[in-house]
Scaffold this motif. Structure first.
Motif, PDB file in Angstrom:
ATOM      1  N   PRO A   1       0.671  -0.624  -0.166  1.00 48.59           N
ATOM      2  CA  PRO A   1      -0.238  -0.120  -0.174  1.00 48.59           C
ATOM      3  C   PRO A   1       0.999   1.485   0.043  1.00 48.59           C
ATOM      4  N   PRO A   2       0.179   1.903  -0.553  1.00 40.67           N
ATOM      5  CA  PRO A   2       0.562   3.937  -0.569  1.00 40.67           C
ATOM      6  C   PRO A   2       1.272   3.959   1.024  1.00 40.67           C
ATOM      7  N   PRO A   3       2.604   4.623   0.851  1.00 36.45           N
ATOM      8  CA  PRO A   3       2.773   5.069   2.460  1.00 36.45           C
ATOM      9  C   PRO A   3       1.437   5.985   2.986  1.00 36.45           C
ATOM     10  N   LEU A   4       1.433   6.025   4.257  1.00 43.10           N
ATOM     11  CA  LEU A   4       0.355   6.765   5.271  1.00 43.10           C
ATOM     12  C   LEU A   4       0.464   8.081   5.021  1.00 43.10           C
TER      13      LEU A   4
ATOM     14  N   GLY B   1     -10.730  -0.998  11.889  1.00 41.92           N
ATOM     15  CA  GLY B   1      -9.649  -0.805   9.936  1.00 41.92           C
ATOM     16  C   GLY B   1      -7.797  -0.473  10.286  1.00 41.92           C
ATOM     17  N   PRO B   2      -7.773  -0.406   9.195  1.00 40.69           N
ATOM     18  CA  PRO B   2      -5.991  -0.168   9.474  1.00 40.69           C
ATOM     19  C   PRO B   2      -6.538   1.896   9.874  1.00 40.69           C
TER      20      PRO B   2
ATOM     21  N   PRO C   1       0.175   6.114  15.323  1.00 47.42           N
ATOM     22  CA  PRO C   1      -0.554   5.482  14.142  1.00 47.42           C
ATOM     23  C   PRO C   1      -2.099   6.334  14.367  1.00 47.42           C
ATOM     24  N   VAL C   2      -2.812   7.134  13.954  1.00 41.67           N
ATOM     25  CA  VAL C   2      -4.155   7.842  14.061  1.00 41.67           C
ATOM     26  C   VAL C   2      -5.015   6.899  12.842  1.00 41.67           C
ATOM     27  N   TRP C   3      -6.534   7.341  13.398  1.00 38.81           N
ATOM     28  CA  TRP C   3      -7.706   6.645  12.871  1.00 38.81           C
ATOM     29  C   TRP C   3      -8.667   7.820  12.659  1.00 38.81           C
TER      30      TRP C   3
ATOM     31  N   LYS D   1     -15.333   6.727  12.046  1.00 34.30           N
ATOM     32  CA  LYS D   1     -15.391   5.304  12.054  1.00 34.30           C
ATOM     33  C   LYS D   1     -15.503   4.332  13.080  1.00 34.30           C
ATOM     34  N   ALA D   2     -14.899   5.289  14.270  1.00 36.40           N
ATOM     35  CA  ALA D   2     -14.974   4.086  15.380  1.00 36.40           C
ATOM     36  C   ALA D   2     -15.921   3.690  15.979  1.00 36.40           C
TER      37      ALA D   2
END
Length: 78
Positions: A9-12, A39-40, A59-61, A65-66
């Motif tokens: 996958p592309p970098p975050l 999710g990711p 990492p952040v979400w 969507k939580a």
């Protein structure tokens, strides 16, 4: 001529505290609201802690969507 594509996958996207959108949160911040990230991760929060020269990352979400977590004992109500 073939272009070589990057595997995976592309970098975050990376954010600082100043550029982090209000809807992106760390897992600790999301859980403090009684939610669980799903999710990711959608990005990386990067900062340099005080008295340190090493870059810290988390990492952040997307909090939108939580999902709400069940309290212990609520599983029997389902």
């Amino acid at each position: 001529m073939y272009l070589q594509r990057q595997a995976g996958p592309p970098p975050l996207p990376s954010y600082t505290r100043e550029t982090l959108p209000v809807y992106l949160r760390t897992p600790k911040q999301i859980r403090a609201e009684g939610l669980e990230p799903t999710g990711p991760p959608v990005g990386i929060l990067a900062w340099t802690p005080q008295d340190s020269y090493v870059l810290a990352q988390c990492p952040v979400w997307d909090i939108r969507k939580a999902v709400r977590t069940l309290d212990p004992g609520q599983e029997s109500l389902l």
